[in-house]
Scaffold this active site. Structure first.
Site, PDB file in Angstrom:
ATOM      1  N   CYS A  75      15.898  43.346  11.643  1.00  0.00           N
ATOM      2  CA  CYS A  75      17.284  43.558  12.093  1.00  0.00           C
ATOM      3  C   CYS A  75      17.472  42.748  13.368  1.00  0.00           C
ATOM      4  CB  CYS A  75      17.569  45.048  12.289  1.00  0.00           C
ATOM      5  SG  CYS A  75      16.568  45.821  13.581  1.00  0.00           S
ATOM      6  N   CYS A 125      28.084  50.737  22.036  1.00  0.00           N
ATOM      7  CA  CYS A 125      28.895  49.531  21.862  1.00  0.00           C
ATOM      8  C   CYS A 125      28.021  48.346  21.472  1.00  0.00           C
ATOM      9  CB  CYS A 125      29.657  49.221  23.142  1.00  0.00           C
ATOM     10  SG  CYS A 125      31.009  50.371  23.483  1.00  0.00           S
TER      11      CYS A 125
END
Length: 389
Positions: free
Chosen positions: A348, A195
């Site tokens: 990232c 998640c």
């Protein structure tokens, strides 16, 4: 239905008033409410799924709840983990959950296991409960919960969520299938994002958790038709439910003992392989990146996060080329055109996806450096406006 002894169970006058809407239901009544009070339910995890199911099991009158969790409340949890509040950030989840449960139902006995569920302790913990509810979010623990339920003979009320979709069923109940009948083998590590990586609609675990709570109460009461033998699939974006029939697989090997589930799911092997390939990845820290920016050195900074993440925050001057584009090959040529002999730095969120992107670029003959710690490290060092999403 689970076997419960209600001969010594009594309801106080306050409990009679508290559960009066149950008592007037013929399917529950006084005897059913006594069964709920006599029942013991163990919840693995008090996060997205655990929050709603614990709240509703407590409100329904379950007499004993066990909570297994070793995590602390983080501000990013509050979007979906409704049993916790802002004042509990940084504190143990199970303590937060216990406080909220007792606010809802002071007659509930709450037992806490602030530990990681492992093969060494699962059978002992499970043995004291009638039903186990799986609110976990990783494959090693799901297989462990399943196998421990099979070995102890406990129903396993299962739920899982990802992005906008969820599923629920009841395993190991009344001769029905278990988790290994549905998933004989775990997926390769990293194939299914967590998640934290893929995101999740905050409302979604509320619905799936409530379904798990409903199935648990039905098992205790012995009323209705459970999801045993049926996998319920939910698509929140299109508000659609589907069902798949589940059957026991005669080729599923019998479960004789608990095993090393990290090893079974290939996590140590994947970590070792990643460490081997990481040796070929050159890293650069945020201080070195800052020095290049300040000196206006010729370099190209590529952000491989998703577009919606880039909208949340970004490093000025970075070019967005998502990892998915690089993996498909479309983004590789864009990177090649951008660099054109210049130094390449890739980042990232935390450095994991950018390392993966660099490995793909290296296969195409493009070298570069990975920003250690990603944009989160950059924010900690140089830009306090960057949120820790």
């Amino acid at each position: 239905m689970v076997n419960l002894d209600t001969s010594q169970i009594e309801l106080s006058r306050d409990e009679m008033e508290r559960f009066s809407r149950h008592l007037i239901l013929p399917e529950v009544g006084l005897e059913g409410q006594k069964r709920l009070k006599a029942a013991s339910v163990l919840c693995i995890g008090s996060g997205g799924l655990g929050s709603p199911l614990l709240l509703y099991l407590a409100a329904a009158g379950i007499g004993r709840l066990g909570l297994v969790d070793f995590d602390v409340v983080d501000s990013s949890n509050l979007q979906r983990q409704i049993i916790h509040g802002t004042s509990w950030v940084g504190k143990p989840k199970i303590q937060s959950a216990k406080d909220r449960i007792l606010e809802i139902n002071p007659y509930c006995q709450v037992d806490l296991y602030e530990t990681r569920l492992e093969a060494s302790n699962a059978l002992e913990i499970f043995s004291d409960y009638d039903i186990v509810v799986d609110g976990t979010d990783n494959f090693p623990t799901r297989y462990l919960v399943n196998d421990a339920c099979v070995l102890t003979g406990k129903p396993n009320v299962y739920g899982s969520i990802y992005r906008f979709e969820g599923q629920a069923t009841v395993f190991n109940y009344e001769g029905g299938p278990n988790y290994r009948d549905l998933y004989p083998e775990p997926p390769p590590p990293g194939l299914v994002p967590s998640c934290a990586e893929g995101g999740v609609l905050g409302i979604l675990p509320g619905l799936i958790g409530v379904i798990q709570a409903t199935e648990t109460v039905k098992i205790v009461l012995g009323e209705g038709t459970t999801l045993n033998g049926r996998l319920l699939l939910y698509d929140s974006l299109n508000m659609k439910f589907r069902e798949l029939k589940l059957r026991k697989n005669p080729e599923t090997p019998p479960i004789a003992e608990l095993i090393d589930y990290e090893q079974f799911c290939g996590i140590p092997q994947a970590a070792a392989a990643e460490e081997d390939t990481s040796n070929s990845i050159v890293e650069i820290d945020v201080a070195a990146l800052k020095a290049r920016i300040d000196s206006q050195k010729d370099f190209v900074l590529v952000d491989v996060r998703n577009p919606n993440e880039y909208d949340i925050c970004n490093i000025e001057g970075a070019t967005l080329i998502p990892l998915s584009d690089i993996e498909s090959g479309d983004g590789v040529e864009r990177v090649r055109e951008l660099t054109n002999g210049s130094e390449l730095i890739v980042h990232c969120k935390s450095g994991m996806r950018s390392a993966k992107a660099l490995r793909k670029l290296q296969e195409a003959g493009i070298s570069g450096k990975n920003l250690k710690g990603g944009i989160l490290a950059w924010g900690d060092a140089y830009d306090p406006t960057i949120p820790k999403y």
